[in-house]
Write an enzyme that holds these catalytic residues in place. Structure first.
Site, PDB file in Angstrom:
ATOM      1  N   ASP A  22       0.847  -1.194   0.000  1.00  0.00           N
ATOM      2  CA  ASP A  22       0.000   0.000   0.000  1.00  0.00           C
ATOM      3  C   ASP A  22       0.884   1.246   0.000  1.00  0.00           C
ATOM      4  O   ASP A  22       1.619   1.489   0.952  1.00  0.00           O
ATOM      5  CB  ASP A  22      -0.891  -0.040   1.251  1.00  0.00           C
ATOM      6  CG  ASP A  22      -1.710   1.224   1.415  1.00  0.00           C
ATOM      7  OD1 ASP A  22      -1.846   1.980   0.432  1.00  0.00           O
ATOM      8  OD2 ASP A  22      -2.206   1.455   2.539  1.00  0.00           O
ATOM      9  N   ASN A  24      -0.287   4.455  -0.301  1.00  0.00           N
ATOM     10  CA  ASN A  24      -0.911   5.718   0.119  1.00  0.00           C
ATOM     11  C   ASN A  24      -1.629   5.638   1.468  1.00  0.00           C
ATOM     12  O   ASN A  24      -2.384   6.532   1.833  1.00  0.00           O
ATOM     13  CB  ASN A  24      -1.878   6.223  -0.966  1.00  0.00           C
ATOM     14  CG  ASN A  24      -3.015   5.237  -1.210  1.00  0.00           C
ATOM     15  OD1 ASN A  24      -3.103   4.215  -0.537  1.00  0.00           O
ATOM     16  ND2 ASN A  24      -3.873   5.548  -2.154  1.00  0.00           N
ATOM     17  N   ASP A  26      -4.084   3.841   2.618  1.00  0.00           N
ATOM     18  CA  ASP A  26      -5.527   3.607   2.761  1.00  0.00           C
ATOM     19  C   ASP A  26      -5.845   2.168   3.179  1.00  0.00           C
ATOM     20  O   ASP A  26      -7.001   1.766   3.225  1.00  0.00           O
ATOM     21  CB  ASP A  26      -6.282   3.984   1.470  1.00  0.00           C
ATOM     22  CG  ASP A  26      -5.918   3.074   0.295  1.00  0.00           C
ATOM     23  OD1 ASP A  26      -5.072   2.164   0.466  1.00  0.00           O
ATOM     24  OD2 ASP A  26      -6.488   3.265  -0.796  1.00  0.00           O
ATOM     25  N   ASP A  30      -1.863  -1.099  -3.962  1.00  0.00           N
ATOM     26  CA  ASP A  30      -2.212  -0.327  -5.165  1.00  0.00           C
ATOM     27  C   ASP A  30      -1.103  -0.463  -6.207  1.00  0.00           C
ATOM     28  O   ASP A  30      -0.041  -1.035  -5.935  1.00  0.00           O
ATOM     29  CB  ASP A  30      -2.462   1.147  -4.806  1.00  0.00           C
ATOM     30  CG  ASP A  30      -1.404   1.674  -3.855  1.00  0.00           C
ATOM     31  OD1 ASP A  30      -0.213   1.475  -4.149  1.00  0.00           O
ATOM     32  OD2 ASP A  30      -1.754   2.242  -2.789  1.00  0.00           O
ATOM     33  N   ASP A 201      -9.911 -15.373 -17.020  1.00  0.00           N
ATOM     34  CA  ASP A 201     -10.748 -15.860 -15.931  1.00  0.00           C
ATOM     35  C   ASP A 201     -11.910 -16.698 -16.479  1.00  0.00           C
ATOM     36  O   ASP A 201     -12.530 -16.308 -17.479  1.00  0.00           O
ATOM     37  CB  ASP A 201     -11.299 -14.636 -15.171  1.00  0.00           C
ATOM     38  CG  ASP A 201     -12.006 -14.996 -13.895  1.00  0.00           C
ATOM     39  OD1 ASP A 201     -11.328 -15.438 -12.957  1.00  0.00           O
ATOM     40  OD2 ASP A 201     -13.236 -14.838 -13.825  1.00  0.00           O
ATOM     41  N   GLU A 275      -7.782 -20.024 -17.428  1.00  0.00           N
ATOM     42  CA  GLU A 275      -8.277 -20.647 -16.205  1.00  0.00           C
ATOM     43  C   GLU A 275      -9.452 -21.519 -16.645  1.00  0.00           C
ATOM     44  O   GLU A 275     -10.563 -21.038 -16.837  1.00  0.00           O
ATOM     45  CB  GLU A 275      -8.744 -19.594 -15.193  1.00  0.00           C
ATOM     46  CG  GLU A 275      -9.068 -20.226 -13.863  1.00  0.00           C
ATOM     47  CD  GLU A 275     -10.265 -19.633 -13.133  1.00  0.00           C
ATOM     48  OE1 GLU A 275     -10.377 -19.833 -11.932  1.00  0.00           O
ATOM     49  OE2 GLU A 275     -11.113 -18.976 -13.777  1.00  0.00           O
TER      50      GLU A 275
HETATM   51  C1  NOJ Z   1     -11.986 -17.221 -10.829  1.00  0.00           C
HETATM   52  C2  NOJ Z   1     -11.224 -16.230 -10.030  1.00  0.00           C
HETATM   53  O1  NOJ Z   1      -9.936 -16.718  -9.805  1.00  0.00           O
HETATM   54  C3  NOJ Z   1     -12.004 -16.027  -8.760  1.00  0.00           C
HETATM   55  O2  NOJ Z   1     -11.281 -15.284  -7.823  1.00  0.00           O
HETATM   56  C4  NOJ Z   1     -13.301 -15.353  -9.107  1.00  0.00           C
HETATM   57  O3  NOJ Z   1     -14.084 -15.222  -7.945  1.00  0.00           O
HETATM   58  C5  NOJ Z   1     -14.084 -16.170 -10.128  1.00  0.00           C
HETATM   59  N1  NOJ Z   1     -13.248 -16.636 -11.203  1.00  0.00           N
HETATM   60  C6  NOJ Z   1     -15.180 -15.351 -10.736  1.00  0.00           C
HETATM   61  O4  NOJ Z   1     -14.637 -14.350 -11.541  1.00  0.00           O
END
Ligand code: NOJ
Length: 535
Positions: A22, A24, A26, A30, A201, A275
């Site tokens: 971090d 800044n 908060d 970041d 993802d 993924e």
């Molecule tokens: C896989 C991601 O790694 C996970 O963190 C996320 O919650 C789900 N996909 C939905 O996007």
């Protein structure tokens, strides 16, 4: 030595931006914080960083609920900070991979806001999966969200929209060409900013079929898909092939188009890793066919027990699978979705397994903090933020434990992570785990990783595949020793609680624990440890 192309045998360091550093005060990490620590990352010896999402987001799912995929959330900085980060990483010789989340948007994305205001059947609704309720008012099917509760949420006019994850993450309708072309704009946006690749993802989820069909065990499949839900592996692997909403053939059309887009950035060696948690495992090879993506995550070690026969099987299966399409496997022991490996199998075991895995062919993904031997955070329920915890009303604790901020320096929490109040608490017990302490301790996990990564680059990259020397099926004296040879290096992992004596000639390069006793060609490998020997 570097592998060619760069990603093929790279070590990739996953940064969860909120938890890294971090800048800044908060309480949340970041982008400038990451940039300021890139020297540390470089010194670790990795080739690339993968940044979990930092885009505009209401942060209902740790940033995987994206409200604007082409901008930076103010909590993390701005686009100039992103440019600076990429530029500094490149100047240090680090590649940059960013996460893209094409399966869903946040409900705060302008498209979803427009869809809510539009009529049923409108072009605005056609960007998502909106359907009428059944006659009795129930949702179109019985699917259960991967985060618990129904996969459908009703809007004011009675229609339901699909969300495989949180209700704030409406699934996009990839049958709609507008969705595909908008996503290409997003990919180009980040490529033009200089990134070297993408982590995709839910890459297996974009195309939906059987949307109006019930599943016989919707809760079972939802649990089976979650690495943080423990389940008898037999039950899990029987349920997984029955999941109706993942791994439809249509996804491959999308990635073929994306591949053309990536390749149009000539001389840049753009890569993408999927993924894609698919079953049977052979299906994962489809994602890395030569005209699709470059890598696919291998999740098998994320929940693997520390047992020789199991690990032997995973290593063989992973290498053989990818070999069938001319690709190499990927390896990961931890990520932001699963318990940290040091908590799951033990700290000493995690060191041994990391040293073993770093010797294997393919790419290794290291989750920030893994190089410190960091366990899961001790999170009081009142601090939990994961939608899994919230949607299951506490029945499942969720993934916050793995996402805890990194301890950098000092004697008390939050160990230099922030000057403010950290978004998740760190514990004072981590005093000996800080980067500062471990940097000066030659026996620390951090220095184990640094040395191993250097040795990997010097002796193992591009050394081809492995030959087993001892294993449950290759004449091992005990079933707790795994040994293999790759190039000029032999790797021995002793999984038992007692020392293992083996006959080895050569020079000891590195060991994960204890003192290696070596006499007259006989080497005693300490309990629960891995060694590399150079011939
Ligand atoms: C896989 C991601 O790694 C996970 O963190 C996320 O919650 C789900 N996909 C939905 O996007």
């Amino acid at each position: 030595m570097k592998s060619s192309p760069w990603w093929k045998q790279a070590t990739i360091y996953q940064i969860y931006p909120r938890s890294f550093f971090d800048s800044n005060g908060d309480g949340e990490g970041d982008l400038p914080g990451i940039t300021s620590k890139l020297e540390y990352v470089k010194e670790l010896g990795v080739d690339a960083i993968w940044l979990s999402p930092f885009y505009t987001s209401p942060n209902k799912d740790g940033g995987y609920d994206v409200a604007d995929p082409r901008d930076v959330d103010p909590r993390f900085g701005n686009l100039d900070d992103a440019k600076k980060l990429i530029q500094v990483a490149h100047s240090l010789g680090l590649k940059v991979i960013v996460d893209v989340v094409p399966n869903h948007f946040s409900d705060q994305h302008i498209w979803f806001q427009q869809a809510l205001k539009a009529e049923r059947g409108s072009a605005e609704r056609a960007r998502f999966h909106f359907y009428d309720a059944n006659e009795d008012g129930t949702p179109p099917n019985n699917w259960i969200s991967l985060f618990g509760g129904p996969s459908w949420t009703q809007v004011a006019d009675g229609q339901y929209y699909l969300h495989l994850f949180d209700s704030s993450q409406p699934d996009l309708n990839w049958e709609n060409p507008e969705v595909a072309s908008d996503y290409e704009v997003t990919l180009r946006f980040w490529l033009d900013l200089g990134v070297d690749g993408f982590r995709i993802d839910v890459a297996h989820g974009l195309v939906k079929e059987n949307l109006l069909t019930n599943h016989p065990d919707p809760q079972g499949i939802s649990d089976a898909l979650r690495l943080d839900v423990s389940m008898d592996p037999e039950i899990r692997y029987a349920l997984l092939p029955t999941v109706p909403y993942f791994d439809r053939q249509g996804v491959h059309e999308i990635y073929r188009k994306w591949r053309k887009l990536f390749d149009s950035y000539k001389d840049r060696d753009i890569m993408a890793v999927a993924e894609a948690w698919v079953h049977p495992p052979i299906n994962s090879t489809r994602y890395v066919r030569s005209d699709e993506l470059h890598q696919v995550f291998n999740f098998d070690l994320l929940d693997a027990p520390f047992k020789s026969d199991f690990l032997f099987e995973v290593v063989n299966r992973s290498i053989e699978l990818m070999d069938s399409v001319g690709a190499l496997p990927t390896w990961a022991l931890s990520n932001h979705d699963s318990p940290r490996v040091a908590s799951r199998i033990g700290e000493v075991q995690a060191r041994a397994l990391a040293l073993f895995v770093l010797a294997l062919p393919g790419s290794c993904y290291v989750f920030a903090g893994q190089e410190l031997g960091l366990p899961d955070g001790e999170i009081p329920d009142s601090s939990r933020q994961d939608p899994i915890y919230i949607r299951t009303k506490g029945a499942q604790k969720g993934r916050d434990g793995a996402r805890v901020p990194l301890p950098w320096n000092g004697e008390t929490a939050p160990f230099g992570f922030t000057t403010g109040k950290p978004w998740l608490p760190l514990t004072d017990k981590w005093k000996e785990l800080t980067v500062e302490k471990q940097s000066v301790d030659p026996k620390s996990t951090l220095n184990l990783f640094r040395t191993a990564l250097k040795l990997r680059a010097d002796h193992l990259i591009d050394q081809g595949s492995i030959t087993w020397l001892e294993s449950p099926e290759h004449g091992s004296k005990s079933d707790s020793l795994l040994a293999l040879r790759r190039g000029n290096v032999s790797i021995y992992m002793n999984l038992s609680d007692s020392a293992a004596e083996v006959e080895i000639t050569g020079k000891l390069l590195i060991m994960s624990a204890g003192i290696v006793d070596s006499r007259d060609g006989k080497v005693k490998i300490p309990p629960v440890s891995t060694i590399w020997v150079h011939h």
